[in-house]
Motif scaffolding. Sequence first.
Motif: not given
Length: 641
Positions: A106-119, A143-146, A252-254
């Motif tokens: 989606y861009d030059l780099a990657n964006i990473t998402f790590v699932r925490g306790e709240r979001g 995944f739905g809105e977080l 961080v967020d659990g």
Amino acid sequence: MTTDPRAPKGATEATRAAHAALAARLRLDDRADFERAERGLLARTEDDAILNAFGLPSWDFTANRALAATPAAPETVNPSLWRQARLNAAHGLYEVTEGIYQVRGYDLANITFVRGERGWIVIDPLTAAETSAAALAAVTAHFGELPVTAVVYTHCHVDHFAGIRGVVSDEDVASGRVRVIGPEGFLQHAVSENVIAGTAMSRRALYMYGMLLPKGAHGHVDTGLGRAVAGGTWGLVPPTETVSETGTELVVDGVRMVFQVTPGTEAPAEMNFLFPDHRALCLAENCSAVLHNLYTPRGAEVRDALAWSGYIDEALRDHAPAADVVFASHHWPRWGAEDITAYLTKQRDAYRYLHDQTMRLANQGLVATEIAEQLELPPGLADEFFLRDYYGTVNHNAKAVYQKYLGWFDANPAHLHPLPPVEAARKYVVYMGGAEAVLERAREDFAKGEYRWVAEAVNHVVFADPSHQDARLLQADALEQLGYQAESGPWRDFYLTGALELRQGTPELPGLRNPVQPDVLRGMPGSMLLDYLAVRLDGPRAAGRALRLELRLVDAGTAHLVELSHGTLHHRVCAPGTVTEPDAVVSLTRAALAGLADDATTFPELLSDRTIEVLDGRSDALSDLLELLVTFDLFFPVIER
């Protein structure tokens, strides 16, 4: 029908032969990387583009799809670079391991998402708010809105932080709802690269990333590190907390994260980190599927190959045994102990080899260009696709190692005080018998495929007389073939952008005159804004002037003594009311100072609406200083003078 001499040409026989020879040496049909790049795919967008607020594309997916559907390289593209471009064309939402996901392509780099306790914990929010927002939307659709609960910057390069406002707002950060975590020194180095040297680096980046080139077989194909740099809205939100020591553990967020700081490697401020409960290791941009830059052609501090190798060794020793997968801010992950160990070991060895062998040859009396011409990675490293010259190259990395230790001077007295380029070029042309004699010989060498020499020789004619069209077109033809042959994405883009500007002239795009985005300026503390103003001071014009100001930044709660002395601008934090005999005491917000740094002509308006107030002294003292600042022009000439 006449052919436009300014139009792109096809590949010559010499270029086709070079491509065939390289293809015969490499395992271009190896599918292992393609399987890695597609592993874990969860969703792929059907959109053609990511649009900005004006309805224009920030990112184009159609080129990705076209690449994926075309296995055979066009004759105008190095076949190895074409393979890398097809790998970088893979785009979508991918699972790295349970709880860790990446949006790639989606861009030059990657964006990473790590699932925490709240979001979501977001790692490296890309270059533009538009692309990072689109990535978050892809995650939300699956995944739905977080909420986003934290952002982690792995390092201080713009493609890893400038899209932050696509995933969080200033209010989120100010309220403490979102933590922003970065390596120690992040803000200083982000500003240094993107503001202090921002205009020069942005101009060079236009070359390095092929931003002015058409996309396709005669223009930009791939950067090696990723498809391209996204357009759109840049921002800078400073970290709310920084990591300064290896071994630091944060929850961080659990989610537990154990950090390894790696300054002086791929960036001056950078860090890797382990997710021990996920058995996953993030390598930032210290290991990717390319030989990286020890010196980046867009311009930056030379990187430390020895330290880089040492930090990879540290990660291999201390964190890799606790990981089942390694992932990075570019390219695709690697899974399993065998693949991880081989990958890290060879990356470590490559940077060490470049360091040690460059200095061995330097200590035997060779200069940088001689070393670069001679040095090659040994078997076992040179044949690994993740160490090919797609981004950095062995050639210019060897020169970087030499520069780090020995600087620009090679000890030859003839090179100690050479003539500047234009004056030297005029004399070279005279010595070589005049422009027409140079071109006659150069055309003969072009026919032999000696494009490097043609580009160097004819460059003297262009510098001596930029209006000489035959010289411009011949040099463009030589640069074009060098671009077609280049395995490195940046080398290709440099060569082809040079050819483009020789044929069409230096661009004139008034809307892009100031490359330092206002939002980046707004994110800078007062001391950094004043450093930026100091770089813009016209020293010779200011040399006979003296000025003392007390600037009170009311929203930041700081005051600064600002002193103009002998063509230099000094500043330091001070207590309000302690500046002796100031020409003026001025009250303003940090945002107002950022606005003046962006556009000094707004001063009368800000003074009129009392955003700026002169509490004591001359009302025109600050404007006197502002009038001594120059405005940088992004499109200064490069390929001609």
